[in-house]
Design a protein around this motif. Structure first.
Motif, mmCIF file in Angstrom:
data_model
loop_
_atom_site.group_PDB
_atom_site.id
_atom_site.type_symbol
_atom_site.label_atom_id
_atom_site.label_comp_id
_atom_site.label_asym_id
_atom_site.label_seq_id
_atom_site.Cartn_x
_atom_site.Cartn_y
_atom_site.Cartn_z
ATOM 1 N N GLY B 150 -38.592 52.742 0.422
ATOM 2 C CA GLY B 150 -37.097 52.862 0.322
ATOM 3 C C GLY B 150 -36.507 53.922 -0.158
ATOM 4 O O GLY B 150 -36.245 54.901 0.165
ATOM 5 N N LEU B 151 -36.215 53.916 -1.532
ATOM 6 C CA LEU B 151 -35.509 54.738 -2.426
ATOM 7 C C LEU B 151 -36.203 55.915 -2.997
ATOM 8 O O LEU B 151 -37.366 55.810 -3.135
ATOM 9 C CB LEU B 151 -35.009 54.050 -3.732
ATOM 10 C CG LEU B 151 -34.256 52.624 -3.457
ATOM 11 C CD1 LEU B 151 -33.927 52.239 -4.814
ATOM 12 C CD2 LEU B 151 -33.016 53.041 -2.584
ATOM 13 N N LYS B 152 -35.462 57.212 -2.966
ATOM 14 C CA LYS B 152 -36.151 58.474 -3.565
ATOM 15 C C LYS B 152 -35.601 58.386 -4.775
ATOM 16 O O LYS B 152 -34.967 57.634 -5.423
ATOM 17 C CB LYS B 152 -35.566 59.398 -2.917
ATOM 18 C CG LYS B 152 -35.988 60.026 -1.811
ATOM 19 C CD LYS B 152 -35.597 61.346 -1.363
ATOM 20 C CE LYS B 152 -35.992 61.762 0.233
ATOM 21 N NZ LYS B 152 -35.206 60.774 1.130
ATOM 22 N N MET B 153 -36.549 59.196 -5.806
ATOM 23 C CA MET B 153 -36.031 59.403 -7.022
ATOM 24 C C MET B 153 -36.187 60.962 -7.509
ATOM 25 O O MET B 153 -37.469 61.489 -7.126
ATOM 26 C CB MET B 153 -37.019 58.810 -8.024
ATOM 27 C CG MET B 153 -37.081 59.079 -9.390
ATOM 28 S SD MET B 153 -37.878 57.743 -10.468
ATOM 29 C CE MET B 153 -39.674 57.863 -9.869
ATOM 30 N N ASP B 154 -35.105 61.676 -7.639
ATOM 31 C CA ASP B 154 -35.431 63.052 -8.186
ATOM 32 C C ASP B 154 -36.006 63.027 -9.649
ATOM 33 O O ASP B 154 -35.725 62.214 -10.331
ATOM 34 C CB ASP B 154 -33.942 63.841 -8.373
ATOM 35 C CG ASP B 154 -33.449 64.027 -6.971
ATOM 36 O OD1 ASP B 154 -34.156 63.984 -6.061
ATOM 37 O OD2 ASP B 154 -32.164 64.719 -6.927
ATOM 38 N N LEU B 155 -36.814 63.979 -9.559
ATOM 39 C CA LEU B 155 -37.609 64.087 -10.857
ATOM 40 C C LEU B 155 -36.967 65.542 -11.372
ATOM 41 O O LEU B 155 -37.365 66.507 -11.037
ATOM 42 C CB LEU B 155 -39.092 64.247 -10.855
ATOM 43 C CG LEU B 155 -39.686 63.048 -9.790
ATOM 44 C CD1 LEU B 155 -41.308 63.213 -9.994
ATOM 45 C CD2 LEU B 155 -39.431 61.877 -10.718
ATOM 46 N N ILE B 156 -36.416 65.247 -12.689
ATOM 47 C CA ILE B 156 -35.669 66.458 -13.055
ATOM 48 C C ILE B 156 -36.055 66.851 -14.582
ATOM 49 O O ILE B 156 -36.236 66.182 -15.638
ATOM 50 C CB ILE B 156 -34.194 66.311 -13.082
ATOM 51 C CG1 ILE B 156 -33.723 66.054 -11.550
ATOM 52 C CG2 ILE B 156 -33.586 67.519 -13.922
ATOM 53 C CD1 ILE B 156 -32.446 65.758 -11.621
ATOM 54 N N PRO B 157 -36.581 68.023 -14.977
ATOM 55 C CA PRO B 157 -36.973 68.400 -16.314
ATOM 56 C C PRO B 157 -36.019 68.252 -17.404
ATOM 57 O O PRO B 157 -34.688 68.309 -17.094
ATOM 58 C CB PRO B 157 -37.129 70.147 -16.141
ATOM 59 C CG PRO B 157 -36.609 70.468 -15.023
ATOM 60 C CD PRO B 157 -36.429 69.306 -14.037
ATOM 61 N N GLY B 158 -36.437 67.523 -18.225
ATOM 62 C CA GLY B 158 -35.316 67.006 -19.313
ATOM 63 C C GLY B 158 -34.892 65.767 -19.218
ATOM 64 O O GLY B 158 -34.059 65.374 -20.161
ATOM 65 N N LEU B 159 -34.833 65.203 -18.110
ATOM 66 C CA LEU B 159 -34.270 64.050 -17.780
ATOM 67 C C LEU B 159 -35.028 62.862 -17.414
ATOM 68 O O LEU B 159 -36.277 63.125 -16.732
ATOM 69 C CB LEU B 159 -33.187 63.957 -16.740
ATOM 70 C CG LEU B 159 -31.772 64.955 -17.005
ATOM 71 C CD1 LEU B 159 -31.011 65.107 -15.719
ATOM 72 C CD2 LEU B 159 -31.349 64.458 -18.321
ATOM 73 N N ARG B 160 -34.844 61.595 -17.568
ATOM 74 C CA ARG B 160 -35.442 60.517 -17.043
ATOM 75 C C ARG B 160 -34.723 59.611 -15.987
ATOM 76 O O ARG B 160 -33.739 59.398 -16.018
ATOM 77 C CB ARG B 160 -35.820 59.365 -18.261
ATOM 78 C CG ARG B 160 -36.608 59.629 -19.230
ATOM 79 C CD ARG B 160 -38.188 59.268 -18.804
ATOM 80 N NE ARG B 160 -39.272 59.783 -19.704
ATOM 81 C CZ ARG B 160 -39.769 59.144 -20.754
ATOM 82 N NH1 ARG B 160 -39.645 57.952 -21.054
ATOM 83 N NH2 ARG B 160 -40.857 59.876 -21.515
ATOM 84 N N ASN B 161 -35.404 59.262 -14.899
ATOM 85 C CA ASN B 161 -35.102 58.687 -13.604
ATOM 86 C C ASN B 161 -35.771 57.540 -13.510
ATOM 87 O O ASN B 161 -36.957 57.474 -14.094
ATOM 88 C CB ASN B 161 -34.875 59.769 -12.451
ATOM 89 C CG ASN B 161 -33.960 59.196 -11.477
ATOM 90 O OD1 ASN B 161 -33.395 58.224 -11.763
ATOM 91 N ND2 ASN B 161 -33.934 60.327 -10.559
ATOM 92 N N HIS B 162 -35.282 56.441 -12.758
ATOM 93 C CA HIS B 162 -36.003 55.457 -12.713
ATOM 94 C C HIS B 162 -35.875 54.879 -11.112
ATOM 95 O O HIS B 162 -34.864 55.030 -10.403
ATOM 96 C CB HIS B 162 -35.848 54.339 -13.605
ATOM 97 C CG HIS B 162 -34.580 53.686 -13.425
ATOM 98 N ND1 HIS B 162 -33.171 54.092 -13.699
ATOM 99 C CD2 HIS B 162 -34.197 52.433 -12.675
ATOM 100 C CE1 HIS B 162 -32.109 53.232 -13.404
ATOM 101 N NE2 HIS B 162 -32.819 52.036 -12.848
ATOM 102 N N VAL B 163 -36.614 53.860 -10.717
ATOM 103 C CA VAL B 163 -36.580 53.138 -9.427
ATOM 104 C C VAL B 163 -37.380 51.939 -9.655
ATOM 105 O O VAL B 163 -38.502 51.739 -10.418
ATOM 106 C CB VAL B 163 -37.153 54.060 -8.278
ATOM 107 C CG1 VAL B 163 -38.654 54.289 -8.301
ATOM 108 C CG2 VAL B 163 -36.742 53.582 -7.081
ATOM 109 N N TRP B 164 -37.090 51.015 -8.661
ATOM 110 C CA TRP B 164 -37.787 49.654 -8.795
ATOM 111 C C TRP B 164 -38.537 49.334 -7.525
ATOM 112 O O TRP B 164 -37.936 49.852 -6.348
ATOM 113 C CB TRP B 164 -36.824 48.501 -8.999
ATOM 114 C CG TRP B 164 -35.962 48.714 -10.236
ATOM 115 C CD1 TRP B 164 -34.772 49.149 -10.333
ATOM 116 C CD2 TRP B 164 -36.193 47.939 -11.420
ATOM 117 N NE1 TRP B 164 -34.261 49.214 -11.632
ATOM 118 C CE2 TRP B 164 -35.199 48.001 -12.359
ATOM 119 C CE3 TRP B 164 -37.238 47.247 -11.884
ATOM 120 C CZ2 TRP B 164 -35.053 47.586 -13.582
ATOM 121 C CZ3 TRP B 164 -37.332 46.755 -13.227
ATOM 122 C CH2 TRP B 164 -36.255 47.039 -14.073
#
Lengths: 420, 309
Positions: B150-164
């Protein structure tokens, strides 16, 4: 439209000694400040770059024809798709719009020239040389290779050490200067140089759309120009605007780019909506249906354009509140767009339709653009966007929208042959 | 790679429901517009009788309908957007993530918080549990995308992202980097190995074990010594040995992976030899330099790497 007599004298009356029309050599075209000649030259620029951009995409399709093709390496492929996108947006769509507008706007409002003829010529040539500079990168060691959206930090020197992205910055800055000055020119021309008696309510729809368009350009291009200047500083003078490891921000580029990038979509589309409105009215033998609603929805699109850019960044993880806000604003765009489609249909309804070439393109556009528009709504629905963003669905969407509006719009305008 | 419509997680199943509503509504609008275009085009063709059509150009009631119809759709879908988003992508809060993903040019790093497990390109996850997955990047922007999740998650230097993710069935799920990240963006594949909780626990235990310091095979033992004392160890980690580099993929259990180079090749001794001989010919642009190893050294290194199960 009850126009008052034109008060501005024709050039032949004002300057009887001047030899008009005799000299039509190349030098005369290059040195021209005449809006019709500049308009035609804009269209030639667009055509030239469209051929180049077309060849680039053909090469890409050859590479993609079979899996694991070795026709070209990833380095060349990345340069080609970057150049294709950049060329098509900045050096095909924009010059095409300005070509028609520079030619038609003064004629449609009864002015015999643009407000600033020399600035008009400057806009054309600066844009053209911006394009040449961008293409010079191929000779200087490699074209830009980080996509037309050129995300940070991939656009930094560490990740793209060839000079391509420097040429991207310089070329687009030049073109940006040309674009903003052209927009200023249109605003002054439309607001100050209308024939006496022509109020804003009598403006042809195309002129209205160019007025909205020009304001969009004036407010959105500075974001891009600033981002390009910052990137050039990063790459050439080791500034740290987008360098994460030195305290810069990777997201800043995305914000600035899409703050420009989304209005840009409407900048490219609105004039085409104007051309369409004229075509539907003429070939239905009826006045345009719901004039004030068509103009009003244009203004609504123009205002909303500045509040939707995050829908390009929903997967970045800005949180559900931010994403929700931009989801709402992006969906709202669907309403004024729907108004336009249905008003064009209502213009056709009860008319006497003549299917000239222009009208055939216009009718095809209605269905084609509905597909483009509906696929765009998908991006406003956050969960669906999180599945579809960065995929071929987006590529298909922008091509539906861009081919549908500007390209078909231009062919429509060409095939009406500037008759009005 | 499975299509986006074959939902492998509960989140994707919920998303597909919204997809279906949207496709139905969009098709209805498209059909309406197409019908109106065809009908109007046929009915109101120029009859050639020269009669001027009725010059009607305003109808307030019709305009209200044109505004009202789309508004109803927009409000409806906005409501669905908010409810679906808050159901499948709530904030991470203080939940302990099952895995932290770090995107690199052009491979994936996986660390399992609470353990010392570190692996690359093939991620193991348990089924039937609601898992929090965190993501970031070590260099440029990458994007984590397993279509059937289903969901995408951008991975960005210096930031945390999440997905379930709540994976429904054990199996192999493939994905790829979805944000253009440079020369080898195309070869940044993902392989998710979804396992029953018992199998997953066994795997996690095995993955936490360090590598055998002195392999029984003599060729592999020579390879191990080369690995630790040549440049390999300055970028790669093999837990339990001197090699503790953090730039490249962790190779502690390299031999247990089915593919190598982020999905580019099957993990076979021949391919490892090819890669060690000239990395730039196999994956041009990759950050592994070409070391001029002798043939014997390559053989020893291959033997060492493939026995790291």
């Amino acid at each position: 439209m009850a126009a008052q007599p034109v008060l501005v004298p024709e050039p032949a009356e004002a300057l009887p000694d001047l030899d008009l029309g005799g000299d039509q050599g190349l030098l005369q075209w290059i040195s021209s400040v005449d809006h019709k000649q500049i308009g035609i030259m804009y269209l030639w620029v667009a055509l030239l770059f469209m051929l180049i951009g077309g060849v680039e995409v053909l090469l890409m399709r050859v590479q993609l024809a079979v899996p694991k093709n070795t026709f070209m390496g990833p380095e060349i492929y990345n340069q080609l798709f970057t150049m294709h996108g950049t060329t098509m947006i900045f050096f095909v769509a924009m010059p095409a719009i300005f070509g028609f507008a520079t030619y038609l706007v003064p004629l449609m409002i009864g002015a015999n020239e643009m407000a600033f003829p020399r600035l008009n010529a400057l806009s054309l040539w600066v844009t053209f040389f911006g394009g040449l500079l961008l293409y010079f990168s191929f000779l200087a060691g490699g074209a830009p290779d980080a996509g037309w959206f050129n995300y940070a930090p991939l656009n930094q020197y560490n990740y793209s050490f060839r000079p391509g992205i420097d040429y991207y910055c310089a070329g687009l800055l030049l073109a940006g200067i040309g674009t903003v000055s052209a927009a200023c020119n249109f605003v002054v021309t439309i607001l100050r140089y209308r024939v006496p008696g022509m109020g804003l309510k009598q403006l042809p729809v195309f002129v209205w759309m160019m007025l909205i368009d020009s304001f969009l350009i004036i407010f959105s291009f500075p974001a891009l120009n600033a981002a390009l200047a910052m990137l050039l500083l990063d790459r050439q003078l080791h500034a740290h605007f987008f360098d994460v490891h030195a305290g810069g921000s990777a997201l800043l580029w995305q914000h600035l780019f899409w703050l420009f990038g989304h209005p840009e979509v409407y900048i490219v589309i609105l004039p085409s909506f104007g051309i369409l409105s004229e075509v539907f009215a003429v070939f239905s033998r009826k006045p345009i249906f719901g004039y004030s609603f068509i103009v009003g929805s244009g203004i609504a699109i123009g205002l909303l354009a500045f509040g939707v850019w995050i829908h390009h960044m929903l997967a970045v993880g800005l949180g559900n509140v931010v994403n929700g806000f931009f989801s709402a604003s992006s969906m709202l765009i669907g309403i004024p767009t729907g108004i336009k489609i249905f008003n064009w249909l209502a213009t056709m309804h009860g008319g006497s339709l003549r299917f000239s070439t222009a009208m055939k393109f216009a009718v095809a556009f209605l269905v084609e653009f509905t597909i483009g528009g509906l696929s765009g709504i998908a991006f406003a629905i956050v969960p669906i966007d999180l599945q579809l963003t960065d995929t071929y669905f987006v590529v298909a969407h922008i091509h539906y929208v861009f081919i549908g509006a500007p390209c078909l719009g231009c062919w429509r305008a060409c095939s009406t042959g500037f008759r009005r | 790679m499975r299509s986006i419509f074959s939902a492998a997680t509960q989140e994707a199943a919920r998303l597909n429901r919204l997809d279906t509503y949207f496709i139905v509504a969009a098709l209805a609008v498209l059909l309406l517009v197409t019908y109106l275009v065809v009908y109007t085009s046929l009915k109101f063709r120029d009859k050639g009788n020269g009669i001027e059509p009725k010059q009607e150009s305003t109808n307030l009631r019709l305009e209200m309908l044109m505004i009202g119809g789309p508004t109803v759709l927009v409000v409806g879908f906005f409501f669905l957007t908010i409810t679906t988003t808050s159901a499948i992508l709530p904030p991470a809060g203080t939940t302990t993530p099952v895995v932290l993903i770090t995107g690199h040019q052009w491979w994936w790093e996986f660390r399992y918080p609470g353990t010392n497990v570190q692996t690359a390109n093939e991620v193991h996850l348990p089924v039937g549990q609601r898992l929090l997955v965190l993501g970031t990047s070590a260099d440029v922007v990458h994007d984590w995308w397993v279509p059937s999740f289903g969901l995408k998650m951008d991975l960005i230097p210096g930031l945390r992202n999440h997905v379930w993710v709540t994976i429904k069935k054990p199996g192999i799920y493939e994905g790829a980097c979805s944000e253009f990240c440079g020369q080898q963006h195309a070869w940044m594949r993902i392989r998710v190995v979804a396992q029953t909780p018992a199998d997953y626990a066994r795997w996690l235990q095995a993955a936490a074990r360090p590598a055998v310091a002195a392999p029984s095979d003599s060729l592999a033992r020579v390879g191990g010594a080369l690995f630790a004392h040549y440049a390999c160890s300055s970028c790669h980690q093999v837990r339990g040995t001197l090699a503790a580099g953090q730039q490249g993929p962790d190779l502690t259990h390299f031999g247990s992976r089915s593919t190598m180079l982020a999905g580019l090749l099957p993990n076979t001794p021949q391919n490892v030899t090819r890669w060690l001989t000239d990395p730039q010919a196999v994956k041009p642009g990759a950050h592994m330099p070409r070391f001029i190893f002798g043939r014997d050294s390559i053989q020893a290194l291959t033997a060492y790497l493939t026995q790291l199960k």
